[in-house]
Enzyme design. Sequence first.
Site, PDB file in Angstrom:
ATOM      1  N   ASN A 164       0.862  -1.189   0.000  1.00 52.72           N
ATOM      2  CA  ASN A 164       0.000   0.000   0.000  1.00 52.72           C
ATOM      3  C   ASN A 164       0.897   1.238   0.000  1.00 52.72           C
ATOM      4  OD1 ASN A 164      -1.799   2.039   0.520  1.00 52.72           O
ATOM      5  ND2 ASN A 164      -2.357   1.327   2.578  1.00 52.72           N
ATOM      6  N   TRP A 165       0.960   1.902  -1.151  1.00 54.67           N
ATOM      7  CA  TRP A 165       1.887   3.040  -1.278  1.00 54.67           C
ATOM      8  C   TRP A 165       1.323   4.332  -0.695  1.00 54.67           C
ATOM      9  CZ3 TRP A 165       3.851   2.282  -7.067  1.00 54.67           C
ATOM     10  CH2 TRP A 165       4.483   1.024  -7.162  1.00 54.67           C
ATOM     11  N   HIS A 190      -9.788   0.815   4.747  1.00 59.65           N
ATOM     12  CA  HIS A 190      -8.505   1.030   5.432  1.00 59.65           C
ATOM     13  C   HIS A 190      -8.741   1.957   6.632  1.00 59.65           C
ATOM     14  CE1 HIS A 190      -4.470   2.415   6.302  1.00 59.65           C
ATOM     15  NE2 HIS A 190      -4.048   1.315   5.702  1.00 59.65           N
ATOM     16  N   GLU A 240      -5.469  -5.157  10.556  1.00 58.16           N
ATOM     17  CA  GLU A 240      -4.456  -4.124  10.750  1.00 58.16           C
ATOM     18  C   GLU A 240      -4.757  -3.351  12.033  1.00 58.16           C
ATOM     19  OE1 GLU A 240      -2.496  -2.845   6.842  1.00 58.16           O
ATOM     20  OE2 GLU A 240      -4.405  -1.823   6.915  1.00 58.16           O
ATOM     21  N   GLY A 288       2.713  -1.210   4.301  1.00 59.79           N
ATOM     22  CA  GLY A 288       2.673   0.198   3.939  1.00 59.79           C
ATOM     23  C   GLY A 288       4.077   0.733   3.694  1.00 59.79           C
ATOM     24  N   GLY A 289       4.623   1.400   4.712  1.00 57.82           N
ATOM     25  CA  GLY A 289       5.925   2.076   4.579  1.00 57.82           C
ATOM     26  C   GLY A 289       7.008   1.227   3.923  1.00 57.82           C
TER      27      GLY A 289
HETATM   28  P1  PGA Z   1       2.539   0.251   7.616  1.00 53.84           P
HETATM   29  O1  PGA Z   1       1.100   0.425   6.910  1.00 53.84           O
HETATM   30  O2  PGA Z   1       3.142  -1.010   7.085  1.00 53.84           O
HETATM   31  O3  PGA Z   1       3.317   1.483   7.207  1.00 53.84           O
HETATM   32  O4  PGA Z   1       2.295   0.182   9.077  1.00 53.84           O
HETATM   33  C1  PGA Z   1       0.238  -0.657   6.716  1.00 53.84           C
HETATM   34  C2  PGA Z   1      -1.039  -0.173   6.108  1.00 53.84           C
HETATM   35  O5  PGA Z   1      -1.499   0.928   6.451  1.00 53.84           O
HETATM   36  O6  PGA Z   1      -1.654  -0.865   5.260  1.00 53.84           O
END
Ligand code: PGA
Length: 249
Positions: free
Chosen positions: A9-10, A95, A167, A229-230
Amino acid sequence: MAKPLIAGNWKMHGSAASATALASHLAQHWNASATPQMVVFPPFVHLADVKRALSGSDIALGAQNLSQYANGAYTGEVSAQMLRDLGCDYVLVGHSERRAVFAESNETVAEKFVAAQGCGLMPILCVGETLQQRQQQKTLQVVAQQIAAVVERAGQENVCRAVIAYEPVWAIGKGETASPEQAQQVHRAIRAQLGDAGKTTTLLYGGSVKAENAADLFIQPDIDGGLVGGASLEAQEFLNIAQQLIEQD
Ligand code: PGA
């Protein structure tokens, strides 16, 4: 057995140039015969560029959001069919940033889920509790309610055909990760809620997944992959995370 999946997820990061470069790097280095499906979620405006960069690879394309409406006077919105036209196969639904920052209710999330499946998009339904809810021992209740709202509108079987990402809100983007045991406990409860048809539902964990913690998460019996994400913004780190999933397979 649920099909393993690794999703990136960018969020609202990058430029046309950086998104294309990231996608090209993944396309060159992701082994097409590898079992887990890989899917990336660039910002809307970079979808077409990323689609081109991914052509010839087995990496799928997804969008981070969609409208619950099919068409009409909804300024600024993007429909499921528009995403199909751009070559998307997946879409994130619910999300926590959409729920918290853009006030999406369980009902809106359910409508979006139905709109996605109606157009042949695979929804990744995101669920998870806040820190306060966890401290109040409401984690399982909150997650069950988030899923029940979608089951009520879409039907149990349709929810079982989708992907669900657990999440924890307190772990997203904070460098905090649920322990493998905490994550497994919630995944097991989700699997139980889904019943028999849920045995093959792909359940992802998300929340500060990195190459260094991925293996311990992916080895859990009810964790079938990750929503990253990150760490998905760095091609090599994301590939290293995906590699951990291959090794658990
Ligand atoms: P993160 O984000 O890996 O930066 O914690 C995950 C997401 O929001 O899908």
